[in-house]
Design a protein around this motif. Structure first.
Motif, mmCIF file in Angstrom:
data_model
loop_
_atom_site.group_PDB
_atom_site.id
_atom_site.type_symbol
_atom_site.label_atom_id
_atom_site.label_comp_id
_atom_site.label_asym_id
_atom_site.label_seq_id
_atom_site.Cartn_x
_atom_site.Cartn_y
_atom_site.Cartn_z
ATOM 1 N N GLY A 111 -69.650 6.953 -11.535
ATOM 2 C CA GLY A 111 -69.655 8.387 -11.789
ATOM 3 C C GLY A 111 -69.667 8.710 -13.270
ATOM 4 O O GLY A 111 -69.701 7.822 -14.119
ATOM 5 N N ALA A 112 -69.622 9.974 -13.566
ATOM 6 C CA ALA A 112 -69.714 10.442 -14.953
ATOM 7 C C ALA A 112 -68.508 10.011 -15.786
ATOM 8 O O ALA A 112 -68.625 9.779 -16.981
ATOM 9 N N GLU A 113 -67.353 9.895 -15.144
ATOM 10 C CA GLU A 113 -66.147 9.514 -15.880
ATOM 11 C C GLU A 113 -65.854 8.031 -15.662
ATOM 12 O O GLU A 113 -64.780 7.637 -15.226
ATOM 13 N N ARG A 114 -66.838 7.234 -16.016
ATOM 14 C CA ARG A 114 -66.781 5.790 -15.855
ATOM 15 C C ARG A 114 -65.576 5.194 -16.587
ATOM 16 O O ARG A 114 -65.335 5.506 -17.753
ATOM 17 N N PRO A 115 -64.826 4.318 -15.906
ATOM 18 C CA PRO A 115 -63.693 3.682 -16.599
ATOM 19 C C PRO A 115 -64.180 2.696 -17.663
ATOM 20 O O PRO A 115 -65.242 2.090 -17.514
ATOM 21 N N LEU A 116 -63.422 2.559 -18.714
ATOM 22 C CA LEU A 116 -63.696 1.571 -19.760
ATOM 23 C C LEU A 116 -62.661 0.469 -19.569
ATOM 24 O O LEU A 116 -61.482 0.686 -19.820
ATOM 25 N N LYS A 117 -63.098 -0.676 -19.068
ATOM 26 C CA LYS A 117 -62.179 -1.764 -18.729
ATOM 27 C C LYS A 117 -62.280 -2.930 -19.706
ATOM 28 O O LYS A 117 -61.285 -3.497 -20.116
ATOM 29 N N LYS A 118 -63.510 -3.298 -20.022
ATOM 30 C CA LYS A 118 -63.734 -4.504 -20.833
ATOM 31 C C LYS A 118 -64.122 -4.104 -22.250
ATOM 32 O O LYS A 118 -64.512 -2.963 -22.497
ATOM 33 N N GLU A 119 -64.037 -5.078 -23.144
ATOM 34 C CA GLU A 119 -64.393 -4.799 -24.542
ATOM 35 C C GLU A 119 -65.808 -4.260 -24.642
ATOM 36 O O GLU A 119 -66.061 -3.324 -25.393
ATOM 37 N N LYS B 266 -69.535 8.342 -27.839
ATOM 38 C CA LYS B 266 -69.339 9.191 -26.664
ATOM 39 C C LYS B 266 -67.918 9.743 -26.618
ATOM 40 O O LYS B 266 -67.012 9.213 -27.231
ATOM 41 N N ASN B 267 -67.767 10.816 -25.842
ATOM 42 C CA ASN B 267 -66.457 11.429 -25.658
ATOM 43 C C ASN B 267 -65.659 10.598 -24.647
ATOM 44 O O ASN B 267 -66.173 10.288 -23.570
ATOM 45 N N VAL B 268 -64.443 10.208 -25.011
ATOM 46 C CA VAL B 268 -63.609 9.383 -24.139
ATOM 47 C C VAL B 268 -62.199 9.946 -24.019
ATOM 48 O O VAL B 268 -61.744 10.707 -24.871
ATOM 49 N N TYR B 269 -61.543 9.539 -22.941
ATOM 50 C CA TYR B 269 -60.143 9.881 -22.700
ATOM 51 C C TYR B 269 -59.380 8.564 -22.694
ATOM 52 O O TYR B 269 -59.795 7.607 -22.038
ATOM 53 N N ILE B 270 -58.293 8.506 -23.435
ATOM 54 C CA ILE B 270 -57.474 7.294 -23.499
ATOM 55 C C ILE B 270 -56.014 7.654 -23.272
ATOM 56 O O ILE B 270 -55.494 8.601 -23.864
ATOM 57 N N LYS B 271 -55.378 6.870 -22.402
ATOM 58 C CA LYS B 271 -53.938 6.999 -22.171
ATOM 59 C C LYS B 271 -53.317 5.686 -22.657
ATOM 60 O O LYS B 271 -53.819 4.612 -22.346
ATOM 61 N N THR B 272 -52.200 5.787 -23.397
ATOM 62 C CA THR B 272 -51.571 4.594 -23.960
ATOM 63 C C THR B 272 -50.259 4.271 -23.240
ATOM 64 O O THR B 272 -49.665 5.134 -22.594
ATOM 65 N N TYR B 273 -49.834 3.013 -23.374
ATOM 66 C CA TYR B 273 -48.574 2.568 -22.774
ATOM 67 C C TYR B 273 -47.371 3.198 -23.455
ATOM 68 O O TYR B 273 -46.336 3.405 -22.854
ATOM 69 N N GLU B 274 -47.508 3.451 -24.750
ATOM 70 C CA GLU B 274 -46.406 4.043 -25.507
ATOM 71 C C GLU B 274 -46.974 5.042 -26.502
ATOM 72 O O GLU B 274 -48.155 4.973 -26.850
ATOM 73 N N PRO B 275 -46.161 5.978 -26.976
ATOM 74 C CA PRO B 275 -46.673 7.013 -27.876
ATOM 75 C C PRO B 275 -47.229 6.463 -29.189
ATOM 76 O O PRO B 275 -46.704 5.510 -29.759
ATOM 77 N N ILE B 276 -48.316 7.081 -29.610
ATOM 78 C CA ILE B 276 -48.905 6.819 -30.923
ATOM 79 C C ILE B 276 -49.023 8.190 -31.556
ATOM 80 O O ILE B 276 -49.615 9.102 -30.959
ATOM 81 N N ALA C 273 -53.611 1.866 -21.941
ATOM 82 C CA ALA C 273 -53.264 1.696 -20.532
ATOM 83 C C ALA C 273 -54.473 2.011 -19.655
ATOM 84 O O ALA C 273 -54.762 1.300 -18.700
ATOM 85 N N LYS C 274 -55.162 3.096 -19.994
ATOM 86 C CA LYS C 274 -56.338 3.538 -19.241
ATOM 87 C C LYS C 274 -57.311 4.181 -20.197
ATOM 88 O O LYS C 274 -56.901 4.861 -21.149
ATOM 89 N N ALA C 275 -58.597 3.971 -19.922
ATOM 90 C CA ALA C 275 -59.626 4.629 -20.732
ATOM 91 C C ALA C 275 -60.823 4.910 -19.849
ATOM 92 O O ALA C 275 -61.124 4.153 -18.929
ATOM 93 N N ARG C 276 -61.496 6.015 -20.127
ATOM 94 C CA ARG C 276 -62.692 6.372 -19.380
ATOM 95 C C ARG C 276 -63.553 7.310 -20.207
ATOM 96 O O ARG C 276 -63.065 7.915 -21.160
ATOM 97 N N LEU C 277 -64.814 7.393 -19.838
ATOM 98 C CA LEU C 277 -65.665 8.406 -20.445
ATOM 99 C C LEU C 277 -65.123 9.758 -20.001
ATOM 100 O O LEU C 277 -64.599 9.887 -18.888
ATOM 101 N N ALA C 278 -65.231 10.737 -20.843
ATOM 102 C CA ALA C 278 -64.740 12.077 -20.503
ATOM 103 C C ALA C 278 -65.905 13.053 -20.507
ATOM 104 O O ALA C 278 -66.681 13.100 -21.466
ATOM 105 N N VAL C 279 -66.041 13.782 -19.434
ATOM 106 C CA VAL C 279 -67.114 14.760 -19.328
ATOM 107 C C VAL C 279 -66.706 16.003 -20.089
ATOM 108 O O VAL C 279 -65.585 16.494 -19.947
#
Length: 157
Positions: free
Chosen positions: A82-90, A99-109, A148-154
């Motif tokens: 889908g459009a919000e494809r996960p980013l798993k590998k390098e 591209k526009n991406v959404y990233i969630k981290t394990y701890e605050p930055i 923790a998680k990353a994906r393309l963001a629409v």
């Protein structure tokens, strides 16, 4: 069983995808309600169509029937990420530069755990995003191991 279902399926589906010029995005094995779902997300340059998904599903289903690595009943789904494809590998991060991406981290930055912006760089150790804060652009560097998680963001403009 020492290997996880997802690892076994990944090993089984990779040769099928290689011969069709497709790439594996993710294998997911999850229980929803009373049913188990084995989801295989595939992609290729320009995107996959229903025919690609059908062919992979048919070939993978045959292999799964032969080897029978999953004890419970499950539904097999093969689809596009889908459009919000996960980013798993390098390589997913490398392809997403610009591209526009959404990233969630394990701890605050910088006191935040969620970021959305343009991926401007990735060197294997750090992810660099350009985010907008109150109309000003700012660069944020996130250590790769903290993602923790990353994906393309629409984005809707």
């Amino acid at each position: 069983m020492s290997k996880k279902v997802t690892e076994i399926v990944e090993e089984m589906v990779t040769p099928i995808l290689d011969e069709s010029g497709l790439e594996l995005v993710e294998v997911e094995y999850a229980k929803e309600g009373k049913s188990w779902f084995l989801r295989v997300y595939i992609d290729k340059e320009g995107g996959v169509d229903i025919e690609d998904c059908g062919q992979v599903s048919e070939k993978l289903s045959e292999k799964l029937d032969e080897v029978d690595p999953i004890p419970q009943n499950y539904f097999l789904e093969v689809s596009s990420p889908g459009a919000e494809r996960p980013l798993k590998k390098e390589k997913d991060f490398e392809k997403a530069i610009g591209k526009n991406v959404y990233i969630k981290t394990y701890e605050p930055i910088l006191d935040e755990k969620e970021f959305e912006g343009i991926l401007t760089g990735f060197d294997g150790r750090e992810v660099t995003l350009e985010i907008t804060v109150k109309t000003r652009k700012k660069s944020v560097v996130i250590p790769y191991e903290k993602v923790a998680k990353a994906r393309l963001a629409v984005t809707f403009s």
